[in-house]
Structures are given as structure tokens and as C-alpha cells.
Design an enzyme around this catalytic site. Structure first.
Site, PDB file in Angstrom:
ATOM      1  N   GLU A  89       0.768  -1.134   0.091  1.00  0.00           N
ATOM      2  CA  GLU A  89      -0.117   0.098   0.091  1.00  0.00           C
ATOM      3  C   GLU A  89       0.891   1.306   0.136  1.00  0.00           C
ATOM      4  O   GLU A  89       1.771   1.613   0.755  1.00  0.00           O
ATOM      5  CB  GLU A  89      -0.887  -0.018   1.333  1.00  0.00           C
ATOM      6  CG  GLU A  89      -2.129  -1.123   1.119  1.00  0.00           C
ATOM      7  CD  GLU A  89      -3.038  -0.813   2.262  1.00  0.00           C
ATOM      8  OE1 GLU A  89      -3.852   0.231   1.975  1.00  0.00           O
ATOM      9  OE2 GLU A  89      -3.346  -1.741   3.001  1.00  0.00           O
ATOM     10  N   GLY A 131      -8.283  -2.890  -2.128  1.00  0.00           N
ATOM     11  CA  GLY A 131      -7.249  -3.942  -3.332  1.00  0.00           C
ATOM     12  C   GLY A 131      -7.914  -5.133  -3.518  1.00  0.00           C
ATOM     13  O   GLY A 131      -7.754  -5.514  -4.763  1.00  0.00           O
TER      14      GLY A 131
END
Length: 281
Positions: free
Chosen positions: A215, A227
Site C-alpha cells: 500500500e 485492493g
């Protein structure tokens, strides 16, 4: 003195601060850095401010551990929903939350008034146009066959935004992946003007995938809700899975449904309180 509640969604942990009861901190970026530090602070992937909203029931502001403000966080919003419900800021189990990525609808699956189980979030429409993701390419959407070079190796990526940008690439074995080394190279690749979250996906079956995530602003985390959503969209676009998929992350499982009739993605998963505390600031 700042009161906080530490919560996690599959190990993706945030410190929640009530800015309805108290005013918002003047410098949330610096506060996020100090509180998130796992040696000299409380320790978290970031902080989340619980605020009033003029267009929804609440407003969520997210600051990563490096101080950057994020548009959206799937695990964070489930914790947000649990927080406002468990701390009696709202008495209904379906409501709307304002984010920088837009308004998101949430539904808490409750056993009774005091026990919140899995939370379902309408994550909205996946964004596939390169200008809006954003990713610098002349390819026509959807961007599902973009080649980039990382450490002299060619990776094929699919690009999706769920309010924040994601690059998804498929690998044979995510367990042996040197994500600490290549993750930052994806994140700061020049074709991503706002940097990018990167998901490494191993397809197990038509309804199960394994995922690791790097991230932006936080590094590798145990889970990433946006995600997971972006990854299932990428899997469907590439013909690798069905529309309903269990995503296995380091911190646990999320259930993602890409409803193509509605052009919307639904995420279901847990949120847990770790502890509460106060921080001198």
C-alpha cells in the site's frame, strides 16, 4: 490528550478518533505519523477521523502512517461503521459515509445491539479509465495488459481504481515474493502520477484467490479492502474467476462480489476492536 480506539480489519489496523465529540486535530498529518509509529507511538497503519458530514450520516478522513491522506480504505471503513454503531453515534445498521472517493453505503450484520459481526460495504463502481485511475498510458480502457519493467523483469498489470489507484499483477507463488524490495518500485513508478497500491495475486480457483498488497504510504499490510475489490474486478476482466470470490489475505478472508449488472462491487468482512487508550499530544 487524545482518546482513541484501535481497531483492525483482518490485521489492517487504524486508530479511530472521535471528531464529533472533539474538534478535528489541527495537523492530522503529523498526528498520524506520531501515533502510527510502532516504536515511539501507539502503532498502526494510520489514523481515521470520525467527523460530521453535510451530505451523509458521517464523514471519514484517513491518514496513512506517512502522513498522506488517503481517499478510501475498505478495511478502515468497516471499522468506521463498527465504531459509530458500537459507540452509539447512530442507532441504525444501514447508513452512508462520506469519503474522498465519494459516499459509501454500509450495512452491519448484527446479532444484537451490542455485537457487530461482518460488515458489508457498497464500494461503488470500479473506475477503469486511465485518466481517472490515474495511470499514464495511451491504451484504451480497461487497462488489463499494460507492461512495466521492475528490476529488469517485465510485469503485466491491470489497473483499477476503487476511489484510489491499484495495479494488479498475477504471479505463480506469492509466498516467495520479495515484496519489500519490489513493492516500493511499483508504488513510485513514474506512470502513476499519484503513486499506486499494488496487489500481487495468485489464482487458486474460479472462486478463490490469494493476495498480498503493497500500500502506498504504508508498505505491506495484512489486508486491503479496496485492493481486494480491485483485484476481483481485475480477475473478472481477465476471465480468471467468477463474479463472487473469496480473497485470502495475510490477515484473513474477505468476500467480494462484482455485480456487473449494477456495475458495483460489494465487500463483506469483519472489524474488531483491539483496545482503547489516550495519547499525550
Amino acid at each position: 490528550m487524545i482518546e482513541f480506539v484501535k481497531m483492525h480489519g483482518l490485521g489492517n489496523d487504524y486508530l479511530y478518533i472521535n471528531c464529533i465529540k472533539n474538534r478535528e486535530p489541527l495537523f492530522p498529518e503529523e498526528l498520524a505519523k506520531r501515533l502510527s509509529n510502532r516504536h515511539f507511538g501507539v502503532g498502526a497503519d494510520g489514523i481515521i477521523l470520525v467527523c460530521n458530514s453535510k451530505i451523509a450520516d458521517f464523514k471519514m478522513r484517513i491518514f496513512n502512517s506517512d502522513g498522506s491522506e488517503a481517499e478510501m480504505c475498505g478495511n478502515g471503513i468497516r471499522g468506521f461503521a463498527k465504531y459509530v454503531y458500537d459507540y452509539n453515534l447512530i442507532d441504525k445498521n444501514e447508513f452512508k459515509i462520506e469519503t474522498l472517493a465519494g459516499i459509501r453505503k454500509v450495512k452491519l450484520n448484527t446479532l444484537n445491539k451490542s455485537i457487530t459481526e461482518n460488515i458489508t460495504v457498497d464500494m461503488g463502481e470500479p473506475i477503469l479509465h486511465p485518466v481517472k485511475i490515474p495511470v499514464l498510458t495511451r491504451e484504451e480502457p480497461p487497462i488489463k495488459d499494460l507492461k512495466i519493467v521492475i528490476k529488469n523483469k517485465i510485469f503485466t498489470i491491470t489497473c483499477v481504481s476503487m476511489g484510489n489507484p491499484h495495479a494488479i499483477t498475477f504471479v505463480d507463488d506469492i509466498d516467495s515474493l520479495d515484496i519489500e524490495h519490489i513493492g516500493p518500485m511499483f508504488e513510485k513508478k513514474e506512470i502513476f502520477p499519484e503513486q499506486v497500491n499494488t496487489e500481487f495475486i495468485q489464482v487458486v480457483s474460479r472462486d478463490v484467490i490469494k493476495m498480498r498488497v503493497w500500500e502506498r504510504g504504508s508498505g505491506e499490510t495484512l489486508a486491503c479492502g479496496t485492493g481486494a475489490c480491485a483485484s476481483v474486478v481485475a480477475c473478472v476482466l481477465n476471465g480468471l474467476t467468477e463474479d463472487k470470490v473469496t480473497v485470502k489475505l495475510l490477515g484473513g478472508d474477505l468476500f467480494i462480489e462484482y455485480n456487473r449488472d449494477e456495475d458495483a462491487v460489494y465487500m463483506t468482512g469483519p472489524a474488531r476492536i483491539t483496545f482503547t487508550g489516550e495519547f499525550n499530544y
